[in-house]
Scaffold this active site. Sequence first.
Site, PDB file in Angstrom:
ATOM      1  N   LYS A 113     -21.115  41.186   0.094  1.00 20.41           N
ATOM      2  CA  LYS A 113     -20.191  40.303  -0.621  1.00 20.41           C
ATOM      3  C   LYS A 113     -19.257  41.070  -1.546  1.00 20.41           C
ATOM      4  CE  LYS A 113     -22.734  35.958  -0.415  1.00 20.41           C
ATOM      5  NZ  LYS A 113     -23.284  34.816  -1.166  1.00 20.41           N
ATOM      6  N   LYS A 196     -24.140  34.612  12.525  1.00 18.22           N
ATOM      7  CA  LYS A 196     -24.789  33.362  12.145  1.00 18.22           C
ATOM      8  C   LYS A 196     -23.763  32.315  11.702  1.00 18.22           C
ATOM      9  CE  LYS A 196     -27.966  31.618   8.677  1.00 18.22           C
ATOM     10  NZ  LYS A 196     -28.766  31.911   7.487  1.00 18.22           N
ATOM     11  N   LYS A 199     -21.508  28.242   6.383  1.00 16.45           N
ATOM     12  CA  LYS A 199     -20.790  27.090   5.834  1.00 16.45           C
ATOM     13  C   LYS A 199     -19.584  27.521   5.020  1.00 16.45           C
ATOM     14  CE  LYS A 199     -24.353  26.268   2.303  1.00 16.45           C
ATOM     15  NZ  LYS A 199     -24.042  27.372   1.401  1.00 16.45           N
TER      16      LYS A 199
END
Length: 335
Positions: A113, A196, A199
């Site tokens: 991140k 994966k 969202k």
Amino acid sequence: MAKQRVLSGIQPSGNLTIGNYLGALRQWVAEQDTYECYFCIVDLHAITLPQDPAALRAKTREVAALYVAAGLDPERVTIFVQSHVSAHAELSWLLTCLTPLGWLYRMTQFKDKSAKQQQESVGAGLLNYPTLMAADILLYQAHAVPVGDDQRQHLEFTRDLAQRFNSMFGETFVIPQAMIPKAGARIMGLDNPTAKMSKSETSDYHAIYLLDTPAVVKKKLMRAVTDSYGEIRFSSDEDRAGVNNLLTIYQALTGQTNDEIEAHFAGRGYGDLKKAVVEQVNDRLQPLQDTYNRLMNEAGYLDRILAQGAERAEAVAEKTLQTVRERMGFVARPV
Ligand code: TRP
């Protein structure tokens, strides 16, 4: 014998996907009688990346309602918003002071991140994310934590930190176990089936959201990446990942075996497979969305659930925090 405890949480950032449902929520629903369960909406984790306040508020309520719509029974399990129980923030600080920086710098989620941002502007919360997650789990003395495979390292971190605390200050925390669902429930991105389903991906054709209309579900699935083999079978080959993902979704929804599914689709084309998946997904989402709409429209319902959840969670969390304060040497507040 007292039931063992389970705790898990989802961040109210982005829209919950069919991957969250098949990989997490559905498992939680299945566990609600076996364990004493705590499920939170981790809004304090969401702000480790910038969030729009109005969106955060709306998504927090939406995720809570989706927990219930997916089948979690607020009478049998405790559903609460992380920030409503201030013990999470407090224990997180106490644990932060016991955490070697090296443990935080080596976390892959932090590396991933923070790599997407300018080093200097990365929020310190992103680095401290794992101590907050450890606090979530340890406050409830959870034995088991149902999470996806990507959270394995955070669970290891939590166990290490709990052991460190126990050896420094005496047996205080239960050492939690990760509860990772067997392969099969791992749903990949429709547009990129080797990653994966997420969202927080912004592409329109990446994920099926739990609140997508039937027409949108259809449009997304009909566009899903496949391959040119024209053969409908389960496979772990990277270049067949798209078809495998569609089959995995179909299987998770129908409960049929690989053989049954392959026999069912033998000699048929990818268009047929996609249509069948559309039908299964929409059949499953419809009752969930009906429940969601009903409870969002019932004035005060969600607030009552969250008030009750926070109260129950707080009672457990405060008890642990009290012990931690004493063991670490804080003076008790005179009454
Ligand atoms: N880090 C988890 C995720 O992104 C979310 C989370 C926060 C969590 N606190 C938790 C999961 C405690 C399990 C238990 O999926």
